[in-house]
Design a protein around this motif. Sequence first.
Motif, PDB file in Angstrom:
ATOM      1  N   SER A 329       0.825  -1.205   0.000  1.00 34.39           N
ATOM      2  CA  SER A 329       0.000   0.000   0.000  1.00 34.39           C
ATOM      3  C   SER A 329       0.862   1.259   0.000  1.00 34.39           C
ATOM      4  N   GLN A 330       2.146   1.104  -0.233  1.00 36.50           N
ATOM      5  CA  GLN A 330       3.066   2.232  -0.257  1.00 36.50           C
ATOM      6  C   GLN A 330       4.164   1.960  -1.275  1.00 36.50           C
ATOM      7  N   ILE A 331       4.519   2.976  -2.038  1.00 29.73           N
ATOM      8  CA  ILE A 331       5.608   2.870  -3.007  1.00 29.73           C
ATOM      9  C   ILE A 331       6.665   3.901  -2.634  1.00 29.73           C
ATOM     10  N   LYS A 332       7.920   3.466  -2.555  1.00 31.28           N
ATOM     11  CA  LYS A 332       9.019   4.387  -2.282  1.00 31.28           C
ATOM     12  C   LYS A 332       9.940   4.450  -3.491  1.00 31.28           C
ATOM     13  N   ILE A 333      10.545   5.606  -3.675  1.00 31.64           N
ATOM     14  CA  ILE A 333      11.434   5.843  -4.811  1.00 31.64           C
ATOM     15  C   ILE A 333      12.821   6.173  -4.287  1.00 31.64           C
ATOM     16  N   ALA A 334      13.878   5.596  -4.890  1.00 32.51           N
ATOM     17  CA  ALA A 334      15.228   5.724  -4.352  1.00 32.51           C
ATOM     18  C   ALA A 334      15.779   7.149  -4.458  1.00 32.51           C
ATOM     19  N   SER A 335      15.790   7.712  -5.678  1.00 34.91           N
ATOM     20  CA  SER A 335      16.451   9.010  -5.852  1.00 34.91           C
ATOM     21  C   SER A 335      15.612  10.047  -6.587  1.00 34.91           C
ATOM     22  N   GLY A 336      14.450   9.682  -7.078  1.00 40.74           N
ATOM     23  CA  GLY A 336      13.571  10.660  -7.713  1.00 40.74           C
ATOM     24  C   GLY A 336      13.877  10.961  -9.160  1.00 40.74           C
ATOM     25  N   THR A 337      14.497  10.010  -9.879  1.00 42.00           N
ATOM     26  CA  THR A 337      14.774  10.223 -11.300  1.00 42.00           C
ATOM     27  C   THR A 337      13.472  10.106 -12.098  1.00 42.00           C
ATOM     28  N   ASP A 338      13.501  10.637 -13.336  1.00 41.24           N
ATOM     29  CA  ASP A 338      12.305  10.557 -14.187  1.00 41.24           C
ATOM     30  C   ASP A 338      11.891   9.111 -14.426  1.00 41.24           C
ATOM     31  N   GLU A 339      12.891   8.233 -14.612  1.00 44.60           N
ATOM     32  CA  GLU A 339      12.606   6.821 -14.859  1.00 44.60           C
ATOM     33  C   GLU A 339      11.884   6.204 -13.661  1.00 44.60           C
ATOM     34  N   GLU A 340      12.366   6.487 -12.442  1.00 49.64           N
ATOM     35  CA  GLU A 340      11.749   5.930 -11.242  1.00 49.64           C
ATOM     36  C   GLU A 340      10.320   6.427 -11.073  1.00 49.64           C
ATOM     37  N   ILE A 341      10.111   7.704 -11.311  1.00 52.17           N
ATOM     38  CA  ILE A 341       8.774   8.285 -11.133  1.00 52.17           C
ATOM     39  C   ILE A 341       7.782   7.669 -12.120  1.00 52.17           C
ATOM     40  N   LYS A 342       8.205   7.512 -13.379  1.00 48.21           N
ATOM     41  CA  LYS A 342       7.315   6.941 -14.397  1.00 48.21           C
ATOM     42  C   LYS A 342       6.928   5.504 -14.047  1.00 48.21           C
ATOM     43  N   VAL A 343       7.908   4.698 -13.596  1.00 48.32           N
ATOM     44  CA  VAL A 343       7.628   3.302 -13.251  1.00 48.32           C
ATOM     45  C   VAL A 343       6.755   3.228 -11.996  1.00 48.32           C
ATOM     46  N   ALA A 344       6.999   4.124 -11.027  1.00 44.52           N
ATOM     47  CA  ALA A 344       6.191   4.132  -9.798  1.00 44.52           C
ATOM     48  C   ALA A 344       4.729   4.431 -10.110  1.00 44.52           C
ATOM     49  N   ILE A 345       4.506   5.396 -10.994  1.00 43.41           N
ATOM     50  CA  ILE A 345       3.121   5.733 -11.365  1.00 43.41           C
ATOM     51  C   ILE A 345       2.482   4.582 -12.140  1.00 43.41           C
ATOM     52  N   LYS A 346       3.257   3.953 -13.006  1.00 41.96           N
ATOM     53  CA  LYS A 346       2.750   2.795 -13.747  1.00 41.96           C
ATOM     54  C   LYS A 346       2.371   1.674 -12.780  1.00 41.96           C
ATOM     55  N   LEU A 347       3.181   1.469 -11.727  1.00 43.99           N
ATOM     56  CA  LEU A 347       2.885   0.447 -10.727  1.00 43.99           C
ATOM     57  C   LEU A 347       1.607   0.788  -9.962  1.00 43.99           C
ATOM     58  N   ALA A 348       1.430   2.067  -9.630  1.00 46.44           N
ATOM     59  CA  ALA A 348       0.214   2.501  -8.924  1.00 46.44           C
ATOM     60  C   ALA A 348      -1.027   2.232  -9.770  1.00 46.44           C
ATOM     61  N   VAL A 349      -0.930   2.477 -11.078  1.00 49.78           N
ATOM     62  CA  VAL A 349      -2.053   2.216 -11.983  1.00 49.78           C
ATOM     63  C   VAL A 349      -2.344   0.726 -12.051  1.00 49.78           C
ATOM     64  N   GLU A 350      -1.286  -0.107 -12.143  1.00 51.91           N
ATOM     65  CA  GLU A 350      -1.460  -1.557 -12.182  1.00 51.91           C
ATOM     66  C   GLU A 350      -2.141  -2.074 -10.920  1.00 51.91           C
ATOM     67  N   LYS A 351      -1.865  -1.433  -9.782  1.00 51.48           N
ATOM     68  CA  LYS A 351      -2.482  -1.837  -8.529  1.00 51.48           C
ATOM     69  C   LYS A 351      -3.946  -1.406  -8.439  1.00 51.48           C
ATOM     70  N   GLY A 352      -4.374  -0.544  -9.354  1.00 52.64           N
ATOM     71  CA  GLY A 352      -5.758  -0.089  -9.332  1.00 52.64           C
ATOM     72  C   GLY A 352      -6.000   1.033  -8.354  1.00 52.64           C
ATOM     73  N   TRP A 353      -4.953   1.750  -7.930  1.00 54.28           N
ATOM     74  CA  TRP A 353      -5.127   2.855  -6.992  1.00 54.28           C
ATOM     75  C   TRP A 353      -5.969   3.957  -7.623  1.00 54.28           C
ATOM     76  N   GLN A 354      -6.784   4.592  -6.810  1.00 57.68           N
ATOM     77  CA  GLN A 354      -7.654   5.663  -7.273  1.00 57.68           C
ATOM     78  C   GLN A 354      -7.142   7.030  -6.841  1.00 57.68           C
ATOM     79  N   GLY A 355      -5.941   7.090  -6.295  1.00 59.59           N
ATOM     80  CA  GLY A 355      -5.374   8.364  -5.879  1.00 59.59           C
ATOM     81  C   GLY A 355      -3.965   8.193  -5.363  1.00 59.59           C
ATOM     82  N   LEU A 356      -3.263   9.320  -5.176  1.00 56.38           N
ATOM     83  CA  LEU A 356      -1.907   9.317  -4.637  1.00 56.38           C
ATOM     84  C   LEU A 356      -1.810  10.323  -3.501  1.00 56.38           C
TER      85      LEU A 356
END
Length: 439
Positions: A329-356
Amino acid sequence: MAIYHLSVKIISRSSGRSSTSAAAYRAGVKIHENRTGQTFDYTRKKEVSYRRIFTPPNAPQWMKDREQLWNAIEQSETRKDSQTAKEIIVALPHELSPSQHIILLERFVHTQLTSKGIIADVVIHNKPNNVHAHILLTTREINITNDGFGKKMRDLNSKLQLQEWREQWARHCNRRLSIASSKSRIDHRSLQDQGLDQIPTVHVGANCHAMDKRGITSKRKELNTLIKEKNMSNEKNKQFIASLKLEGETSPIQQEIVQAKKSKHLFLNPTDTKNNKKYRDAIFARTYIPILLEIFASDCKGVDEIETEIGTCFQINLNGGGKIYDYGSQIKIASGTDEEIKVAIKLAVEKGWQGLHLTGSDEFKSQVFLEAVLSGAFRPEQITGYKPSKSDLEVIRDCKPALKIANDTNIIKSYVVEKSDGSGTDGAEAKVQIPRLKF
């Protein structure tokens, strides 16, 4: 517990049915049929919670209009006994949220239908204790030359095709259940093929449910009650026999725990049966990592299960060297690069989250906010923990001028995406914030 149901029906004129009336009824809309001059109006139908037409890439734009699509289908059929459409009905697991139901249907429709040239009119009926979807299919190929439909797709009627749909639906459901951290699983095979010594229940149907509302118990429901009691009795007998084992012998679950320990999935005392829940979590990890590897095949080079200060998580190792930490129920990002942010958001969508809900530095929050909104994954009002700056709003207006920014936020659900180093926020404070979120 999730149940398996997938059935296929044919919409045929020989039975007095038409694809236009079927589409109008399923979607709860009004459709005028040009062929017969009839109008089918089901706009008073209240149980429809989702409706969408999925088309292959080569389909003309007009085929996304429900009335035009099914009128064209009716016009292309000339026989009195024509099969004008095919319908797939599936039960949606109650363990999944409405947004996860939609993701499940979209993945199934794309891989099994539209990718093979089939148009699918998908509708979700949100009935109490019976959330299900109707998938109405076209049975003719798309003819680009005449901007219409061509010959029949005869393979849709084969037993092999039905078997593939049944198997793939179970596979897609189990993947979504695993991503949602649910232990429930479904199986498309019969109880006999699964090797289960149980009596199958009978289908109840809408008529029996209607009888229940009138206070009448149907014979089918009475039969199912007897079957469930018999199956439960058989299960209790098995458990009793298992309890009579000689002292010193280990039960199957204990043997599995020993095997899990050897496999380095979990380190437990093999005789400690109280740790069965931890064992099931370990089994879940075995299935979850392959799923993550499949979803992020083009983004990551591996997934590891690791222990951190706040618990066990799955570390997604990205191709560019970045890391994402999935705590469920929580996603953490190591350093905040564009690549990490894009994958984190993609993971949130895959989980079916309705908000951040964002934590971290303002610069980091701004990056996540802009990426989430501009990618179309989330709307501005679905993101809390950060008040967008004037420059953020200007970027959104320039890139998405049609997007309306609400003054007040009304969040359905909130989740956490934060930097693992805790920059811009105190680590202890972040831990306090998490229980206040609505999971």
